[in-house]
Design a protein around this motif. Sequence first.
Motif, PDB file in Angstrom:
ATOM      1  N   ILE A  31     138.103 -13.871 -25.408  1.00  0.00           N
ATOM      2  CA  ILE A  31     137.389 -12.995 -24.082  1.00  0.00           C
ATOM      3  C   ILE A  31     136.481 -12.085 -24.772  1.00  0.00           C
ATOM      4  N   GLU A  32     135.269 -11.755 -24.205  1.00  0.00           N
ATOM      5  CA  GLU A  32     134.434 -11.030 -24.670  1.00  0.00           C
ATOM      6  C   GLU A  32     133.671 -10.354 -23.611  1.00  0.00           C
ATOM      7  N   SER A  33     133.293  -9.083 -23.625  1.00  0.00           N
ATOM      8  CA  SER A  33     132.662  -8.284 -22.623  1.00  0.00           C
ATOM      9  C   SER A  33     131.291  -8.086 -23.337  1.00  0.00           C
ATOM     10  N   THR A  34     130.165  -8.483 -22.406  1.00  0.00           N
ATOM     11  CA  THR A  34     129.005  -8.453 -22.712  1.00  0.00           C
ATOM     12  C   THR A  34     128.088  -7.835 -21.725  1.00  0.00           C
ATOM     13  N   ALA A 287     107.617 -19.584 -30.292  1.00  0.00           N
ATOM     14  CA  ALA A 287     106.977 -18.435 -29.759  1.00  0.00           C
ATOM     15  C   ALA A 287     106.779 -18.474 -28.211  1.00  0.00           C
ATOM     16  N   GLY A 288     107.216 -17.357 -27.435  1.00  0.00           N
ATOM     17  CA  GLY A 288     107.156 -17.685 -26.055  1.00  0.00           C
ATOM     18  C   GLY A 288     108.153 -18.046 -25.266  1.00  0.00           C
ATOM     19  N   MET A 289     109.287 -18.476 -25.968  1.00  0.00           N
ATOM     20  CA  MET A 289     110.312 -18.925 -25.271  1.00  0.00           C
ATOM     21  C   MET A 289     111.218 -17.589 -24.681  1.00  0.00           C
ATOM     22  N   THR A 290     111.901 -18.008 -23.536  1.00  0.00           N
ATOM     23  CA  THR A 290     112.719 -17.207 -22.876  1.00  0.00           C
ATOM     24  C   THR A 290     114.099 -17.122 -23.472  1.00  0.00           C
ATOM     25  N   ALA A 291     114.687 -16.216 -23.638  1.00  0.00           N
ATOM     26  CA  ALA A 291     116.071 -16.183 -24.346  1.00  0.00           C
ATOM     27  C   ALA A 291     117.094 -15.309 -23.415  1.00  0.00           C
ATOM     28  N   GLN A 292     118.236 -15.937 -23.042  1.00  0.00           N
ATOM     29  CA  GLN A 292     118.845 -15.043 -22.098  1.00  0.00           C
ATOM     30  C   GLN A 292     120.133 -14.619 -23.392  1.00  0.00           C
ATOM     31  N   VAL A 293     119.884 -13.287 -23.364  1.00  0.00           N
ATOM     32  CA  VAL A 293     120.667 -12.638 -24.244  1.00  0.00           C
ATOM     33  C   VAL A 293     121.940 -11.869 -23.837  1.00  0.00           C
ATOM     34  N   PHE A 294     123.088 -12.109 -24.925  1.00  0.00           N
ATOM     35  CA  PHE A 294     124.326 -11.335 -24.348  1.00  0.00           C
ATOM     36  C   PHE A 294     124.950 -10.444 -25.650  1.00  0.00           C
ATOM     37  N   PHE A 295     124.779  -9.025 -25.187  1.00  0.00           N
ATOM     38  CA  PHE A 295     125.085  -8.272 -26.282  1.00  0.00           C
ATOM     39  C   PHE A 295     126.611  -7.985 -25.979  1.00  0.00           C
ATOM     40  N   VAL A 296     127.424  -8.410 -27.245  1.00  0.00           N
ATOM     41  CA  VAL A 296     128.947  -8.277 -27.173  1.00  0.00           C
ATOM     42  C   VAL A 296     129.253  -7.051 -27.401  1.00  0.00           C
ATOM     43  N   THR A 297     129.721  -6.182 -26.140  1.00  0.00           N
ATOM     44  CA  THR A 297     130.385  -4.734 -26.510  1.00  0.00           C
ATOM     45  C   THR A 297     131.648  -4.777 -27.007  1.00  0.00           C
ATOM     46  N   ALA A 298     132.444  -5.672 -26.764  1.00  0.00           N
ATOM     47  CA  ALA A 298     133.902  -5.957 -27.026  1.00  0.00           C
ATOM     48  C   ALA A 298     134.416  -7.232 -26.954  1.00  0.00           C
ATOM     49  N   ALA A 299     135.361  -7.876 -27.958  1.00  0.00           N
ATOM     50  CA  ALA A 299     135.792  -9.110 -27.774  1.00  0.00           C
ATOM     51  C   ALA A 299     137.140  -9.021 -28.369  1.00  0.00           C
ATOM     52  N   SER A 300     137.865 -10.318 -28.180  1.00  0.00           N
ATOM     53  CA  SER A 300     139.092 -10.322 -28.663  1.00  0.00           C
ATOM     54  C   SER A 300     139.784 -11.992 -28.656  1.00  0.00           C
ATOM     55  N   LYS A 301     140.113 -12.382 -29.983  1.00  0.00           N
ATOM     56  CA  LYS A 301     140.539 -13.782 -30.098  1.00  0.00           C
ATOM     57  C   LYS A 301     141.802 -14.162 -29.626  1.00  0.00           C
TER      58      LYS A 301
END
Length: 369
Positions: A31-34, A287-301
Amino acid sequence: MAALGTLAVMGFRAPSPDSLYETAAVTRQDIESTVAATGKIQPHAYVDVGAQVSGQLKRLHVAVGDKVTAGMVVAEIDAEMQAAKVEGIEADLARLSAELAEQEAGLVFAKRNVERHLTLSQTSAVSQLAFETTTRDRDILIARIDASKARIRQMQADLRAQKTALRFARITAPMGGTVVSVDAKEGQTLNANYDTPLILQIADLDTMTVWTDVSEADVVKLREGMPLWFTTLGRPDRKWHARLRQIQPAPRRPDKKAEPKAATQSGNVVLYTALFDIPNEDGGLRAGMTAQVFFVTAASKDALVVPVSALSEGRVRVLLDDGKIAARKLETGVRTRFLVEVTRGVAEGERVITGVKAPGPPAKLRVES
């Protein structure tokens, strides 16, 4: 009558818990919070190559997609005018050097003449006027020599400038990389007097930089060095992983021409730019591609997780095997929009109540004879 009685008894039997409640099993998963954002993929390093001298583009040695190395000749401008200027200045320098040599020879004679008149003036063999005349001629020659030397220095500076311009007629690549665009054609006349004409652009595509727009509500959750991952529209199944390199301290300035339109579309939302780099050895990113970015603020395995809908003030209701319901107080960890990590309070496999089932229509009883 006996059959009808049996059906009636069965109809009024107490309903089972499964028919009354929506449940979900407590499971283990990562689980990860993004924080989600959208970005544009650009080359990490690129340079616009232009013409520093005016003239006709005589030869273009590269095309879009070609690989180049630093110092490689990529274009040539017709340099006949510069070559003629260099030849003319060299001729003027030769003439000035000859004049200077003549003046310096005359100065040697003038100095000896002054010395002779000085000796003769002491015995009154020559007049004072003659001595002053020779002194004046010497001083005039010294001044002329200084002026000639100044003109030679100026001419040498002009020669260096023209040779530099002649060298600029052979345009070289300032860095290694890939030619991503060509903006001029062979035979085109380039005018570098007022602006630098753009000929082509070179980019290093082995490393890409993603320029991500993050809203002011989410940028406070980011920190430099935090992990992240992103996908592209063409490869939604592939994840690229990286770490946040920089958060720019001020919002990016919009293009003045596009500012009114951008303000209308974004609703005046303040966006900050977050930058991170990603290796691109296989060329999968362009170059020019669109990226859907997810910054991981917290995670647990391999964490125990339950649906967020099962929580109520930090508690859940667990449906036991015997049909009874037990209320449990939980200790939670990472939380997303749909799931929450449980560190204490429930066990794997237990079922938690997530809601109440809506009652269906009454069943119809049909008696066949």
